[in-house]
Design an enzyme around this catalytic site. Sequence first.
Site, mmCIF file in Angstrom:
data_model
loop_
_atom_site.group_PDB
_atom_site.id
_atom_site.type_symbol
_atom_site.label_atom_id
_atom_site.label_comp_id
_atom_site.label_asym_id
_atom_site.label_seq_id
_atom_site.Cartn_x
_atom_site.Cartn_y
_atom_site.Cartn_z
ATOM 1 C CG HIS A 171 38.027 35.444 39.570
ATOM 2 N ND1 HIS A 171 38.703 34.236 39.638
ATOM 3 C CD2 HIS A 171 38.412 36.140 40.665
ATOM 4 C CE1 HIS A 171 39.459 34.224 40.712
ATOM 5 N NE2 HIS A 171 39.295 35.357 41.372
ATOM 6 C CG ASN A 201 53.208 40.611 37.157
ATOM 7 O OD1 ASN A 201 53.660 41.567 36.537
ATOM 8 N ND2 ASN A 201 52.158 40.711 37.965
ATOM 9 C CG HIS A 248 41.410 36.034 37.378
ATOM 10 N ND1 HIS A 248 41.002 37.350 37.279
ATOM 11 C CD2 HIS A 248 41.867 35.890 38.646
ATOM 12 C CE1 HIS A 248 41.217 37.967 38.431
ATOM 13 N NE2 HIS A 248 41.734 37.089 39.284
ATOM 14 C CD GLU A 256 38.664 41.555 39.686
ATOM 15 O OE1 GLU A 256 37.769 40.792 40.023
ATOM 16 O OE2 GLU A 256 39.820 41.497 40.147
ATOM 17 C CG ASN A 272 36.491 44.260 46.763
ATOM 18 O OD1 ASN A 272 35.750 43.558 47.461
ATOM 19 N ND2 ASN A 272 37.464 43.756 46.036
ATOM 20 N NE ARG A 314 34.874 41.112 43.932
ATOM 21 C CZ ARG A 314 35.667 40.273 44.580
ATOM 22 N NH1 ARG A 314 36.332 40.683 45.635
ATOM 23 N NH2 ARG A 314 35.805 39.037 44.175
ATOM 24 N NE ARG A 342 40.237 30.604 47.596
ATOM 25 C CZ ARG A 342 39.797 31.580 46.823
ATOM 26 N NH1 ARG A 342 39.041 31.313 45.789
ATOM 27 N NH2 ARG A 342 40.118 32.826 47.089
ATOM 28 N N GLY A 387 43.644 33.698 44.142
ATOM 29 C CA GLY A 387 42.457 32.945 43.726
ATOM 30 C C GLY A 387 42.565 32.834 42.211
#
Length: 398
Positions: A179, A334, A207, A383, A7, A90, A240, A211
């Site tokens: 994602h 979590n 998710h 992932e 990645n 990725r 964001r 992000g």
Amino acid sequence: MNVLVINCGSSSLKYQVINSDTEEVLAKGLCERIGIDGRLVYQPNGGEKEITDAAMPTHTEAVRMVLDALVNPKTGVLKSLNEIDAVGHRIVHGGEAFAETTLIDEKVIAAVEECTDLAPLHNPANLIGVRACQEVLPGVPMVGVFDTAFHQTMPKEAYLYGIPYEYYEKYKVRKYGFHGTSHSYVSKKAAEILGKPYDSLKTIVCHLGNGASVCAVDKGRSVDTSMGLSPLEGLVMGTRSGDIDPSAMEFIAKKENLDMAGILNVLNKESGVYGLSGVSSDFRDLEKAAFSGNDRAMTARKVFVHSVLKYIGGYAASMNGVDVICFTAGLGENDGLIRQMICDNLEYLGIHIDGEANKVRGEEKIISTPDSKVTVMVVPTNEELAICRETVEIIRKK
Ligand code: AMP
């Protein structure tokens, strides 16, 4: 089969080597500060984490250092590089060209380059990773796994923006979503855990990490998702903004004397719960601050929860129902309190949460009560494993 999963960012490169038969992670780590000075983090399975500062002028040196660490006679996990059977990369943006994982050749590289306009920060870095691996591992098959691919099944009514159609035709301006590897992995895993056919379920995957995005998966196909042309759209995130009235951008630009790049910098890096709270983009810091009486931190958490609720409600409506809601990623896996805050407002869907089960962190678990009309679950994402599995599937088909 051993798969090296890569990645690659503009100055970093995360990696894992996974044995696809046992799905064991043989080693993992990252290279940081590539092109600046350089640092390799390497951790063999069951071993200590090693950190080495070393010059990495380009990604090629970074890949070389990773490979050297993997075959190091003392701490390496491979006898030779011949034991790497494939590399799974990725790749963030596949545009409309890639609805599936693909074996990388020159044509594919050219097509990914064509999508650079759509992901100017990510795609060039991803391709640098591909080129570096090709140079250092000649002859080893490379596979591209696209963040956008899973969402290519969205119908037009979900992916078109309400703007002149020729912008879609000429420039491919539309919702792509991101994602995808995570949404696909988690929704499949949920069906597996429940022992139900994947194509029989209406699932909403949340998710929630730094992000964050929500995805509606109907009968195993992504039918809508909250991120758009870029990962800026949708939920309020760590830094964001998520959804915002576009005219607010012009308004702020004038007041603050910013150009478009300046505005996008604010919306990408200085907004979200960080911008709202003035405290942090990390929900752990926000929770501490909120419960120490910081009103802005408390409000930032509530704004985040509100944005998740709007997407869950929207997708339950557009799919005409929902069977399963999954929480995943750092926060989703979590933070039981955030999950509870979200689910407290989903009673209208017949959702009831088991407070004891909801204490779970980072484990697969059903957190709704048996009488809940919708099953709510925590499903940790993976992932890297998903990229490994897809890579093997493509190599076996070859
Ligand atoms: P990710 O981007 O998936 O790594 O998620 C990062 C975010 O998850 C962080 O900003 C934290 O807010 C949140 N997070 C990670 N671990 C925990 C935890 N143990 N408790 C609460 N939040 C967490």
